[in-house]
Design a protein around this motif. Structure first.
Motif, mmCIF file in Angstrom:
data_model
loop_
_atom_site.group_PDB
_atom_site.id
_atom_site.type_symbol
_atom_site.label_atom_id
_atom_site.label_comp_id
_atom_site.label_asym_id
_atom_site.label_seq_id
_atom_site.Cartn_x
_atom_site.Cartn_y
_atom_site.Cartn_z
ATOM 1 N N GLU A 12 10.359 -12.689 3.362
ATOM 2 C CA GLU A 12 9.295 -12.706 2.351
ATOM 3 C C GLU A 12 9.425 -11.565 1.353
ATOM 4 N N CYS A 13 9.878 -10.411 1.817
ATOM 5 C CA CYS A 13 9.959 -9.229 0.954
ATOM 6 C C CYS A 13 11.349 -9.045 0.346
ATOM 7 N N ASN A 14 12.270 -9.909 0.718
ATOM 8 C CA ASN A 14 13.641 -9.833 0.214
ATOM 9 C C ASN A 14 14.284 -8.486 0.546
ATOM 10 N N LEU A 15 14.114 -8.078 1.801
ATOM 11 C CA LEU A 15 14.709 -6.840 2.299
ATOM 12 C C LEU A 15 15.535 -7.156 3.538
ATOM 13 N N THR A 16 16.365 -6.220 3.921
ATOM 14 C CA THR A 16 17.073 -6.382 5.184
ATOM 15 C C THR A 16 16.183 -5.861 6.318
ATOM 16 N N LYS A 17 16.439 -6.343 7.511
ATOM 17 C CA LYS A 17 15.697 -5.846 8.677
ATOM 18 C C LYS A 17 15.967 -4.355 8.854
ATOM 19 N N ARG A 18 17.167 -3.943 8.536
ATOM 20 C CA ARG A 18 17.528 -2.533 8.659
ATOM 21 C C ARG A 18 16.651 -1.666 7.750
ATOM 22 N N THR A 19 16.423 -2.122 6.520
ATOM 23 C CA THR A 19 15.582 -1.365 5.582
ATOM 24 C C THR A 19 14.154 -1.270 6.113
ATOM 25 N N ILE A 20 13.645 -2.365 6.633
ATOM 26 C CA ILE A 20 12.282 -2.368 7.176
ATOM 27 C C ILE A 20 12.187 -1.405 8.353
ATOM 28 N N ARG A 43 -0.475 -9.271 7.728
ATOM 29 C CA ARG A 43 -0.424 -9.557 6.291
ATOM 30 C C ARG A 43 -0.604 -8.246 5.516
ATOM 31 N N GLU A 44 -1.443 -7.362 6.017
ATOM 32 C CA GLU A 44 -1.668 -6.058 5.383
ATOM 33 C C GLU A 44 -0.375 -5.236 5.361
ATOM 34 N N ASP A 45 0.391 -5.278 6.447
ATOM 35 C CA ASP A 45 1.677 -4.577 6.486
ATOM 36 C C ASP A 45 2.618 -5.118 5.419
ATOM 37 N N ILE A 46 2.626 -6.443 5.272
ATOM 38 C CA ILE A 46 3.503 -7.075 4.279
ATOM 39 C C ILE A 46 3.086 -6.670 2.866
ATOM 40 N N GLU A 47 1.784 -6.667 2.612
ATOM 41 C CA GLU A 47 1.302 -6.270 1.280
ATOM 42 C C GLU A 47 1.640 -4.800 1.011
ATOM 43 N N ARG A 48 1.511 -3.964 2.015
ATOM 44 C CA ARG A 48 1.867 -2.545 1.875
ATOM 45 C C ARG A 48 3.351 -2.420 1.544
ATOM 46 N N LYS A 50 5.221 -4.601 0.094
ATOM 47 C CA LYS A 50 5.443 -5.056 -1.279
ATOM 48 C C LYS A 50 5.074 -3.963 -2.289
ATOM 49 N N LYS A 51 4.022 -3.202 -2.000
ATOM 50 C CA LYS A 51 3.657 -2.076 -2.875
ATOM 51 C C LYS A 51 4.742 -1.007 -2.846
ATOM 52 N N ILE A 52 5.290 -0.769 -1.667
ATOM 53 C CA ILE A 52 6.365 0.210 -1.524
ATOM 54 C C ILE A 52 7.570 -0.223 -2.356
ATOM 55 N N ILE A 53 7.918 -1.495 -2.252
ATOM 56 C CA ILE A 53 9.064 -2.023 -2.993
ATOM 57 C C ILE A 53 8.826 -1.896 -4.497
ATOM 58 N N SER A 54 7.626 -2.235 -4.934
ATOM 59 C CA SER A 54 7.310 -2.124 -6.364
ATOM 60 C C SER A 54 7.398 -0.675 -6.835
ATOM 61 N N ALA A 55 6.837 0.229 -6.059
ATOM 62 C CA ALA A 55 6.883 1.644 -6.438
ATOM 63 C C ALA A 55 8.324 2.141 -6.470
ATOM 64 N N ARG A 56 9.111 1.669 -5.536
ATOM 65 C CA ARG A 56 10.527 2.069 -5.502
ATOM 66 C C ARG A 56 11.283 1.486 -6.692
ATOM 67 N N GLU A 71 0.211 7.339 0.280
ATOM 68 C CA GLU A 71 -0.958 8.121 0.702
ATOM 69 C C GLU A 71 -2.090 7.961 -0.310
ATOM 70 N N VAL A 72 -1.755 8.061 -1.585
ATOM 71 C CA VAL A 72 -2.764 7.957 -2.641
ATOM 72 C C VAL A 72 -3.350 6.539 -2.662
ATOM 73 N N VAL A 73 -2.491 5.523 -2.540
ATOM 74 C CA VAL A 73 -2.970 4.134 -2.527
ATOM 75 C C VAL A 73 -3.936 3.920 -1.362
ATOM 76 N N GLU A 74 -3.585 4.432 -0.197
ATOM 77 C CA GLU A 74 -4.458 4.284 0.970
ATOM 78 C C GLU A 74 -5.757 5.057 0.798
ATOM 79 N N MET A 75 -5.661 6.229 0.177
ATOM 80 C CA MET A 75 -6.862 7.015 -0.098
ATOM 81 C C MET A 75 -7.797 6.222 -1.012
ATOM 82 N N LEU A 76 -7.223 5.628 -2.035
ATOM 83 C CA LEU A 76 -8.022 4.821 -2.967
ATOM 84 C C LEU A 76 -8.675 3.642 -2.263
#
Length: 150
Positions: A12-20, A43-48, A50-56, A71-76
């Motif tokens: 779903e995230c288009n990543l390798t298992k190794r990266t995850i 689902r929350e882990d997956i959305e998180r 996806k945010k990591i991938i976008s930020a990267r 950290e800032v996203v979670e704080m918000l």
């Protein structure tokens, strides 16, 4: 609650298992574990993720910057949830000020990255201008040489 195995998340995230697994190792993700020690993601882990991938990818954040950004996203997220539960007007105002401060930190991170990108862009533009000027000079020299030969 639906739980997903690492294969599903990777697809779903288009990543390798190794990266995850690496993101888990450095603390960006914290999946649940089954009795057989299989990683299980919400689902929350997956959305998180996806945010990591976008930020990267979009913001070009390093792993250290990704940690801070998450950290800032979670704080918000926590601040927004608290705000929704507050009924006292003064407390709501204080919570909004806290959210504003956190958003300022997030925007500062982005501004810093954008300044760095702008600096690289300006360097490339200057180099391109020098190359074009060099091509122009060579073109003129070729014309002058051709005219001198006639």
């Amino acid at each position: 609650m639906t739980l997903y195995k690492i294969d599903e998340v990777a697809s779903e995230c288009n990543l390798t298992k190794r990266t995850i697994r690496y993101y888990e190792e450095i603390g960006l993700l914290s999946p649940q574990r089954s009795e057989g020690n299989t990683r299980l993601y919400t689902r929350e882990d997956i959305e998180r993720l996806k945010k990591i991938i976008s930020a990267r990818d979009v913001l070009g954040f390093s792993l250290q910057e990704l940690h801070r950004y998450i950290e800032v996203v979670e704080m918000l997220t926590g601040q927004r949830e608290r705000y929704r539960s507050i009924t006292d007007l003064e407390e709501r105002r204080r919570q909004l000020e806290e959210i504003d401060d956190t958003l300022g930190k997030q925007l500062d991170m982005m501004e810093s990255k954008m300044r760095t990108i702008q600096s690289f862009k300006e360097e490339a533009e200057q180099l391109r201008q020098q190359v074009r000027e060099g091509m122009e000079r060579l073109g003129r020299q070729s014309v002058e040489r051709a005219e001198a030969e006639h």
